[in-house]
Design a protein around this motif. Structure first.
Motif, PDB file in Angstrom:
ATOM      1  N   THR A 106       0.828  -1.202   0.000  1.00  0.00           N
ATOM      2  CA  THR A 106       0.000   0.000   0.000  1.00  0.00           C
ATOM      3  C   THR A 106       0.866   1.258   0.000  1.00  0.00           C
ATOM      4  OG1 THR A 106      -0.078   0.208   2.395  1.00  0.00           O
ATOM      5  CG2 THR A 106      -1.749  -1.222   1.362  1.00  0.00           C
ATOM      6  N   HIS A 107       0.230   2.375  -0.311  1.00  0.00           N
ATOM      7  CA  HIS A 107       0.937   3.647  -0.316  1.00  0.00           C
ATOM      8  C   HIS A 107       1.533   3.940   1.060  1.00  0.00           C
ATOM      9  CE1 HIS A 107       1.944   7.717  -1.431  1.00  0.00           C
ATOM     10  NE2 HIS A 107       1.265   8.166  -0.381  1.00  0.00           N
ATOM     11  N   ALA A 108       0.757   3.714   2.122  1.00  0.00           N
ATOM     12  CA  ALA A 108       1.230   3.973   3.483  1.00  0.00           C
ATOM     13  C   ALA A 108       2.420   3.082   3.824  1.00  0.00           C
ATOM     14  CB  ALA A 108       0.098   3.766   4.483  1.00  0.00           C
ATOM     15  N   ARG A 154       4.582   1.830   1.673  1.00  0.00           N
ATOM     16  CA  ARG A 154       5.742   2.313   0.905  1.00  0.00           C
ATOM     17  C   ARG A 154       6.367   3.531   1.583  1.00  0.00           C
ATOM     18  NH1 ARG A 154       2.494   0.994  -3.652  1.00  0.00           N
ATOM     19  NH2 ARG A 154       1.812   3.163  -3.824  1.00  0.00           N
ATOM     20  N   ILE A 155       5.526   4.442   2.059  1.00  0.00           N
ATOM     21  CA  ILE A 155       6.024   5.632   2.747  1.00  0.00           C
ATOM     22  C   ILE A 155       6.768   5.225   4.026  1.00  0.00           C
ATOM     23  CG2 ILE A 155       5.356   7.741   3.987  1.00  0.00           C
ATOM     24  CD1 ILE A 155       5.201   7.990   0.943  1.00  0.00           C
TER      25      ILE A 155
END
Length: 108
Positions: free
Chosen positions: A2-4, A6-7
């Motif tokens: 997910t984007h979160a 990856r961050i």
């Protein structure tokens, strides 16, 4: 991923590079936060019997950071350690993070 996620992975990678610049290589990163131009990296190192918990602040590298062994404009970017706090108990970690956050807000 997910984007979160990856961050979070990217922040941990950045935190690891900043810590390595300060000579910290074996600590487990528990959190990484960015405030303006400052990264706050919280770590735990059970092998450190005197201060296994730490919170470090680093200024993000800028083109002005240079190594005197290089000509101007040719030096690699470097991480600049600013301030840090250490403790011997997990209970101290929130207070250290609060101090680092206040420091970053004042100096970012």
């Amino acid at each position: 991923m997910t984007h979160a996620a990856r961050i979070a992975h990217l922040r941990e990678s950045i935190g690891r590079r900043a810590l390595a610049a300060a000579g910290v290589t074996n600590a487990h990163i528990t959190s990484v936060e960015r405030i303006g131009t400052i990264f706050i990296v919280a770590t735990e190192d059970p092998a450190d019997r005197w201060a296994p918990y730490a919170v470090e602040t680093f200024r993000i590298p800028t083109p002005d950071d240079t190594d005197r062994n290089y000509e101007p404009g040719e030096a690699p970017k470097i991480w600049c350690p600013l301030a840090g706090w250490v403790g011997d108990s997990l209970d101290e970690m929130p207070g250290m993070v609060d101090k680092a956050t206040a420091y970053a807000r004042e100096n970012a």
